[in-house]
Design a protein around this motif. Structure first.
Motif, short mmCIF file in Angstrom:
data_model
loop_
_atom_site.label_atom_id
_atom_site.label_comp_id
_atom_site.label_asym_id
_atom_site.label_seq_id
_atom_site.Cartn_x
_atom_site.Cartn_y
_atom_site.Cartn_z
N VAL A 23 0.82 -1.21 0.00
CA VAL A 23 0.00 0.00 0.00
C VAL A 23 0.85 1.26 0.00
CG1 VAL A 23 -1.78 1.27 1.26
CG2 VAL A 23 -1.86 -1.23 1.19
N LEU A 24 1.87 1.29 0.82
CA LEU A 24 2.63 2.53 1.04
C LEU A 24 3.97 2.57 0.32
CD1 LEU A 24 2.13 2.98 4.89
CD2 LEU A 24 0.78 3.96 3.03
N TRP A 25 4.25 1.64 -0.55
CA TRP A 25 5.60 1.49 -1.12
C TRP A 25 6.21 2.79 -1.63
CZ3 TRP A 25 9.26 -1.86 -0.53
CH2 TRP A 25 10.33 -1.88 -1.41
N ASP A 26 5.45 3.59 -2.35
CA ASP A 26 6.03 4.80 -2.94
C ASP A 26 5.73 6.07 -2.13
OD1 ASP A 26 3.37 4.80 -3.62
OD2 ASP A 26 3.68 5.23 -5.73
N THR A 27 5.44 5.90 -0.86
CA THR A 27 5.21 7.04 0.02
C THR A 27 6.49 7.33 0.82
OG1 THR A 27 4.46 5.74 1.91
CG2 THR A 27 2.78 6.38 0.28
N PRO A 28 6.59 8.53 1.38
CA PRO A 28 7.78 8.85 2.18
C PRO A 28 8.02 7.87 3.34
CG PRO A 28 6.59 10.86 1.67
CD PRO A 28 5.73 9.71 1.19
N ARG A 29 6.96 7.39 3.95
CA ARG A 29 7.09 6.47 5.09
C ARG A 29 7.80 5.19 4.68
NH1 ARG A 29 1.78 4.38 8.11
NH2 ARG A 29 2.47 4.85 10.19
N ALA A 30 7.35 4.56 3.61
CA ALA A 30 7.96 3.30 3.15
C ALA A 30 9.34 3.54 2.55
CB ALA A 30 7.05 2.61 2.14
#
Length: 117
Positions: A23-30
């Protein structure tokens, strides 16, 4: 009881990894968690989702073993060994951090289950 708590912790860690990878792969968190550039995260998003699915199977297997209670001992051990081996491979090929996130908790759970703690 301690063993089952550790099994649950390992399963939760893997469900979080699933969430990061699928879900978060390309977000800053991941990107921060995995040390990725925005370009690499974007280019590898489909591969990461596939990898996340495998982590989901590990977590599901651990929860299945917990659901079965004492009858799930062998299932828990199998999936914990899978997690530990995957963590060793990841630590050897990607980064040492994986050893502490995946392998160490899995080995602690294996020992606790084996000793019936």
């Amino acid at each position: 009881m301690i063993g089952n708590i550790l099994v649950g912790l390992v399963a939760l860690i893997h469900f979080y990894i699933v969430y990061l990878e699928m879900v978060l792969w390309d977000t800053p968190r991941a990107r921060k968690a995995f040390g990725l550039t925005p370009e690499f995260a974007s280019a590898s998003k489909v591969l990461a989702a596939n990898q996340g699915l495998y982590n989901g199977f590990l977590a599901a297997g651990l929860f299945w073993g917990l659901y079965l209670g004492a009858a799930g001992f062998q299932i828990k051990m199998f999936f914990l060994l899978c997690v530990a081996i995957a963590g060793l491979y990841g630590a050897a090929t990607v980064g040492r951090k994986i050893l502490f996130i995946q392998t160490v908790p899995a080995v602690l759970a294996i020992v606790a289950l084996w000793l019936a703690l």
